[in-house]
Design a protein around this motif. Structure first.
Motif, PDB file in Angstrom:
ATOM      1  N   GLY A   1       0.803  -1.216   0.000  1.00 58.95           N
ATOM      2  CA  GLY A   1       0.000   0.000   0.000  1.00 58.95           C
ATOM      3  C   GLY A   1       0.836   1.265   0.000  1.00 58.95           C
ATOM      4  O   GLY A   1       2.051   1.229  -0.125  1.00 58.95           O
ATOM      5  N   HIS A   2       0.148   2.364   0.152  1.00 56.63           N
ATOM      6  CA  HIS A   2       0.806   3.661   0.139  1.00 56.63           C
ATOM      7  C   HIS A   2       1.014   4.169   1.544  1.00 56.63           C
ATOM      8  O   HIS A   2       0.112   4.091   2.363  1.00 56.63           O
ATOM      9  CB  HIS A   2      -0.061   4.667  -0.617  1.00 56.63           C
ATOM     10  N   PRO A   3       2.159   4.731   1.805  1.00 51.84           N
ATOM     11  CA  PRO A   3       2.333   5.337   3.122  1.00 51.84           C
ATOM     12  C   PRO A   3       1.692   6.720   3.109  1.00 51.84           C
ATOM     13  O   PRO A   3       1.568   7.349   2.063  1.00 51.84           O
ATOM     14  CB  PRO A   3       3.838   5.481   3.227  1.00 51.84           C
ATOM     15  N   PHE A   4       1.266   7.188   4.266  1.00 51.16           N
ATOM     16  CA  PHE A   4       0.963   8.595   4.393  1.00 51.16           C
ATOM     17  C   PHE A   4       2.283   9.360   4.340  1.00 51.16           C
ATOM     18  O   PHE A   4       3.300   8.868   4.813  1.00 51.16           O
ATOM     19  CB  PHE A   4       0.309   8.890   5.748  1.00 51.16           C
ATOM     20  N   PRO A   5       2.264  10.551   3.803  1.00 51.44           N
ATOM     21  CA  PRO A   5       3.460  11.377   3.971  1.00 51.44           C
ATOM     22  C   PRO A   5       3.574  11.762   5.447  1.00 51.44           C
ATOM     23  O   PRO A   5       2.622  11.596   6.198  1.00 51.44           O
ATOM     24  CB  PRO A   5       3.180  12.599   3.094  1.00 51.44           C
ATOM     25  N   ALA A   6       4.720  12.282   5.837  1.00 47.95           N
ATOM     26  CA  ALA A   6       4.896  12.685   7.230  1.00 47.95           C
ATOM     27  C   ALA A   6       3.898  13.775   7.594  1.00 47.95           C
ATOM     28  O   ALA A   6       3.591  14.650   6.784  1.00 47.95           O
ATOM     29  CB  ALA A   6       6.318  13.179   7.454  1.00 47.95           C
ATOM     30  N   LEU A   7       3.396  13.707   8.797  1.00 49.08           N
ATOM     31  CA  LEU A   7       2.549  14.753   9.355  1.00 49.08           C
ATOM     32  C   LEU A   7       3.249  16.113   9.260  1.00 49.08           C
ATOM     33  O   LEU A   7       2.624  17.145   9.026  1.00 49.08           O
ATOM     34  CB  LEU A   7       2.299  14.384  10.825  1.00 49.08           C
ATOM     35  N   GLN A   8       4.556  16.089   9.440  1.00 51.35           N
ATOM     36  CA  GLN A   8       5.331  17.324   9.434  1.00 51.35           C
ATOM     37  C   GLN A   8       5.094  18.138   8.167  1.00 51.35           C
ATOM     38  O   GLN A   8       5.126  19.358   8.197  1.00 51.35           O
ATOM     39  CB  GLN A   8       6.830  16.980   9.595  1.00 51.35           C
ATOM     40  N   GLY A   9       4.878  17.438   7.028  1.00 50.04           N
ATOM     41  CA  GLY A   9       4.657  18.130   5.765  1.00 50.04           C
ATOM     42  C   GLY A   9       3.396  18.979   5.754  1.00 50.04           C
ATOM     43  O   GLY A   9       3.250  19.889   4.945  1.00 50.04           O
ATOM     44  N   LEU A  10       2.479  18.714   6.682  1.00 51.41           N
ATOM     45  CA  LEU A  10       1.245  19.503   6.752  1.00 51.41           C
ATOM     46  C   LEU A  10       1.451  20.828   7.470  1.00 51.41           C
ATOM     47  O   LEU A  10       0.726  21.792   7.232  1.00 51.41           O
ATOM     48  CB  LEU A  10       0.131  18.713   7.460  1.00 51.41           C
ATOM     49  N   ASP A  11       2.378  20.854   8.404  1.00 47.80           N
ATOM     50  CA  ASP A  11       2.695  22.118   9.073  1.00 47.80           C
ATOM     51  C   ASP A  11       4.056  22.029   9.747  1.00 47.80           C
ATOM     52  O   ASP A  11       4.170  21.560  10.881  1.00 47.80           O
ATOM     53  CB  ASP A  11       1.623  22.492  10.097  1.00 47.80           C
ATOM     54  N   SER A  12       5.065  22.490   9.041  1.00 51.98           N
ATOM     55  CA  SER A  12       6.421  22.351   9.560  1.00 51.98           C
ATOM     56  C   SER A  12       6.709  23.338  10.695  1.00 51.98           C
ATOM     57  O   SER A  12       7.774  23.319  11.282  1.00 51.98           O
ATOM     58  CB  SER A  12       7.443  22.525   8.437  1.00 51.98           C
ATOM     59  N   ASP A  13       5.739  24.220  10.999  1.00 53.90           N
ATOM     60  CA  ASP A  13       5.928  25.154  12.120  1.00 53.90           C
ATOM     61  C   ASP A  13       5.517  24.563  13.464  1.00 53.90           C
ATOM     62  O   ASP A  13       5.925  25.045  14.512  1.00 53.90           O
ATOM     63  CB  ASP A  13       5.111  26.432  11.908  1.00 53.90           C
ATOM     64  N   ARG A  14       4.639  23.567  13.437  1.00 57.09           N
ATOM     65  CA  ARG A  14       4.109  23.033  14.697  1.00 57.09           C
ATOM     66  C   ARG A  14       4.567  21.606  14.976  1.00 57.09           C
ATOM     67  O   ARG A  14       4.227  21.067  16.027  1.00 57.09           O
ATOM     68  CB  ARG A  14       2.566  23.039  14.710  1.00 57.09           C
ATOM     69  N   VAL A  15       5.257  20.980  14.014  1.00 61.38           N
ATOM     70  CA  VAL A  15       5.613  19.573  14.174  1.00 61.38           C
ATOM     71  C   VAL A  15       7.120  19.412  14.347  1.00 61.38           C
ATOM     72  O   VAL A  15       7.906  20.012  13.612  1.00 61.38           O
ATOM     73  CB  VAL A  15       5.141  18.733  12.968  1.00 61.38           C
ATOM     74  N   ILE A  16       7.513  18.632  15.333  1.00 56.98           N
ATOM     75  CA  ILE A  16       8.901  18.190  15.488  1.00 56.98           C
ATOM     76  C   ILE A  16       8.940  16.745  14.998  1.00 56.98           C
ATOM     77  O   ILE A  16       8.238  15.881  15.538  1.00 56.98           O
ATOM     78  CB  ILE A  16       9.347  18.279  16.965  1.00 56.98           C
ATOM     79  N   TYR A  17       9.719  16.515  13.952  1.00 61.05           N
ATOM     80  CA  TYR A  17       9.747  15.198  13.315  1.00 61.05           C
ATOM     81  C   TYR A  17      10.986  14.439  13.787  1.00 61.05           C
ATOM     82  O   TYR A  17      12.090  14.966  13.762  1.00 61.05           O
ATOM     83  CB  TYR A  17       9.786  15.393  11.802  1.00 61.05           C
ATOM     84  N   LEU A  18      10.800  13.189  14.236  1.00 61.84           N
ATOM     85  CA  LEU A  18      11.928  12.387  14.729  1.00 61.84           C
ATOM     86  C   LEU A  18      12.112  11.140  13.875  1.00 61.84           C
ATOM     87  O   LEU A  18      11.163  10.405  13.614  1.00 61.84           O
ATOM     88  CB  LEU A  18      11.666  11.944  16.173  1.00 61.84           C
ATOM     89  N   GLY A  19      13.349  10.923  13.462  1.00 65.98           N
ATOM     90  CA  GLY A  19      13.677   9.718  12.695  1.00 65.98           C
ATOM     91  C   GLY A  19      14.934   9.075  13.248  1.00 65.98           C
ATOM     92  O   GLY A  19      15.623   9.653  14.090  1.00 65.98           O
ATOM     93  N   THR A  20      15.216   7.875  12.786  1.00 65.93           N
ATOM     94  CA  THR A  20      16.360   7.143  13.336  1.00 65.93           C
ATOM     95  C   THR A  20      16.996   6.247  12.289  1.00 65.93           C
ATOM     96  O   THR A  20      16.318   5.798  11.358  1.00 65.93           O
ATOM     97  CB  THR A  20      15.921   6.285  14.541  1.00 65.93           C
TER      98      THR A  20
END
Lengths: 494, 494
Positions: free
Chosen positions: A312-331
């Protein structure tokens, strides 16, 4: 200047107090200690009395006095030829360490309250042994390939990656550029290299976010169940945690707003709820962003394993919807290796300096050498190839686990999920997951019970099964062993 | 199962909400975004309408509708031969990133109070550029030698040091054994490998100690002046810091007891006061231990550069006097390289688990690969050889700096010191060290002024000059430039 000769490497001698009397006695005592502590080994040659006297600023007679005392005690002996050595009879001394004697009236050490709190966290965060079904142990077929080793040698031998001085606590610029490029393409994250802070992994990202965004007593939303590393961080920070049970659409934003409208931050796993596995639906995503904008709230998006999805398809990161309010963490722990201790936080411009300050305060930043290697690995395309390769292997292992569970343990319901390195199975109601996990551990199987990750009101009983690091045969054998464990531990009321 | 084909790597497409109407319009919008964000590059081939329809679970007509809309807009174009591609005219789009439009009534982002506090720490802890007289930049003659590089390649190629899973947050057992052996011989520290926690360096050791030993509102003693990384840690932890001016014997224990008898911990640099340079006298050491025992106090011993001493005898570590009350901190930043981010804390048995929990919470532990390398470097004797070698070079550079200062700037008094990688000079009373440091920075010289490291009552005016990373010629030239800076910035009342 005969500087070298003046340096006599017996640290205990530094304790001699020339202003006190009995310097010869003090010297003898210091040498005795040095011998008992192994600073001077059996058979080791001592400096000449003249050299030691000059170096210590004592008379030669004083040094002689100490040496003679110790020879009389059998600690020192004359050396064949000339000089003095530590008595050969003293090899392997293993004398218990000498300390200042304690007086009776000294306080018994009382431990601060924080000590037991942190010790409990050590237990909570201790890794499972590397046997099925622990999560994320890259071995054999999914281990880093030869490209990694060769690149690592080449990059680390280059002058730019050689050991060097202190650096930008945000991390290596080349790595931050590679991460930016990757996140933009693969996750539709909106960022520039200036927004990236290299971390020790997701755990550190959560820790930094809790530090910078929240104050003691603030309210934050967390999913229920949730990653225990997150709840430990929030608890340590003194945060009032409002847990919100997840449903088929993930985190329930409307219920969260209802339960505690004054929350300052939401900690969520939108692409693959940890540990359950469902993604956060689009309408919930929009609702979460709307809340953040209206109330000035922060969203911490833990995107710990979105690289590993199987259909299936992944959702894009939530961060892409508002980069001012989201802190995105990856590893990089999931797709490369946990032992690298490398991850990243993507933070809004207005928070960058604060994250940098908090990161610098707790250790100044991540080591540089492997940041150079990972940057080159990404830049030269090996990273994407590696992900594609291991994704195929993980997909096969995952299917093996599903098939084996259906065959051997059809009574266990498998929680639907499209990505990651683990599956969740539900135990029949009468079985307690903690008891089952403990029994499995005795049988050589490592798995995490679900109930400790949920609030008490949830009444979960399930198991997390990691399939990443194990061969087809290992997985099949482990499922059979798990069946035996369940047969030998019949259901009982909890 | 044609799993691979189903994975179409356009994350933005995941945002399509099939439960809403206008799916064709949504798809067109998502493709538009993917192009504007560079997920789809100019000239890149799109999936066939059939493949995309299957993968998204949409009708082929819906996909056709979206493709045709975008062709009409000039975003897509027919591909020579067959298929559809992103219009070549769209290369290098650099369109500003698209986000959800903001509504007027949304809150302007207000930042939590902690943000400015942490941002200020980023400034305070930012490293100096690698020019004289910054501290600890191992280059050229004092850089890690070829043994390091060869050992590093060999060790990292071995299976045991290959990228692997999560590990003990205390650090690699082999490294903890090597550190134990080294500290016992070189510093008379009393410990077993079980007492060692591998850290990211002294800064992390201080951070952990403040976390575990102290609670908000507790009183702790710190030297005056002191390492700014320490005072930042204590301030962040909410500690009441009692600063005690150092004198020729170092930290004044009697005055500390008088000033705040209820202190819970003392943070000291006994072997080489930072930044001043004097060692803590033996009688003060005994007084400090006596205080700790009587009051259940903790002593945090920061032994950041005792390997680099140039004359006389060192005191053994304070820890050797009472390993139950002292937390000993060491680092590889000075003798190996800061970019390794490796150091260690030696903690009493009763605190080990708490330190482990605090370390795990903030990032799970240090990366493993270079821990293997450092362990081998120590075990095979290269470490001691390296220290001896760089000590000789540093001694020469130090003497060069002293000689050049006496020649060019005889009015500056040099603070006596026997070890380390820096010297302190005192400015004449009318000169403000912050002003001088800023002027020097403009002239290409990096040095730290002393006054920000002291409490306001101290009225220090001095400069820290690092001599470690620079050649004889660089040092001489930099002293001449410093003289010019002082001539061009004549004394004025502060």
């Amino acid at each position: 200047m005969p500087r070298r000769q003046l340096l006599i490497e017996i640290p205990t001698l530094g304790a001699i107090d020339r202003s006190q009397g009995g310097v010869g006695r003090q010297l003898a005592e210091a040498l005795r200690k040095a011998i008992s502590r192994g600073e001077l080994a059996a058979g080791e040659r001592l400096p000449s009395t003249r050299a030691l006297a000059v170096s210590l600023g004592l008379s030669r007679g004083t040094v002689n006095e100490a040496y003679e005392q110790l020879m009389a005690e059998g600690c020192l002996e004359a050396r064949a030829g000339s000089g003095t050595q530590v008595a050969l009879a003293l090899h392997e001394p293993n004398v218990p360490s000498q300390r200042l004697p304690r007086k009776r009236e000294d306080h018994a050490p009382s431990l601060p309250e924080s000590v037991s709190r942190y010790a409990a966290m050590a237990d909570k965060l201790s890794p499972l042994p590397s046997v099925p079904f622990s999560i994320a142990v890259p071995k054999d077929k999914v281990a880093m390939d030869d490209h990694w080793r060769r690149l690592s040698n080449r990059v680390r031998a280059s002058p730019s990656a050689a050991p060097s001085g202190y650096c930008d606590p945000r991390g290596l610029p080349a790595l931050r550029e590679a991460i930016t490029e990757y996140l933009r393409k693969a996750r539709a994250v909106i960022c520039r290299p200036e927004n990236i802070i290299v971390t020790e992994g997701t755990q550190q990202g959560l820790y930094l976010a809790a530090k910078v965004l929240l104050s003691v007593g603030d309210v934050a939303w967390a999913e229920d169940p949730a990653y225990p590393g997150l709840t430990a961080v929030l608890e340590e920070r003194g945060i009032q945690v409002q847990r919100i049970a997840v449903d088929a659409q993930g985190f329930d934003v409307a219920r969260a707003v209802e339960a505690s409208p004054d929350a300052k931050a939401a900690f969520v796993t939108p692409s693959h709820q940890y540990p359950m596995g469902m993604p956060l639906s689009m309408s919930r995503r929009l609702a979460l962003i709307e809340w953040a904008r209206k109330h000035g709230g922060w969203i911490v998006e833990d995107d710990y394993d979105s690289e590993l999805r199987y259909a299936g398809h992944p959702f894009p990161a939530l961060q892409g919807l508002d980069s001012d309010r989201v802190i995105y963490l990856g590893t990089f722990s999931k797709v490369l290796a946990p032992s690298l201790r490398l991850g990243y936080a993507v933070v809004p411009d207005c928070l960058v300096n604060a994250f940098v300050g908090a990161r610098a305060l707790m250790g100044r930043g991540s080591p540089l050498a492997d940041q150079h290697v990972v940057a080159a690995y990404m830049r030269e395309g090996y990273f994407e190839t590696h992900i594609r390769r291991i994704r195929g292997i993980y997909a096969e292992r995952r299917q093996t686990l599903i098939d084996a569970l259906r065959l051997e343990l059809p009574e266990l319901q498998i929680q639907p999920s499209d990505q990651g390195m683990h599956l969740v199975v539900w135990l029949p109601n009468e079985l307690d997951d903690v008891t089952v996990a403990a029994a499995a551990r005795t049988a050589g199987i490592a798995l995490r019970p679900l109930s400790p990750m949920g609030s008490t009101s949830l009444k979960l009983s399930g198991l997390m099964l990691g399939f990443g690091g194990f061969s087809i045969d290992q997985i099949k054998a482990a499922v059979q062993r798990l069946r035996q464990v369940l047969e030998e531990n019949p259901p009982r009321a909890r």
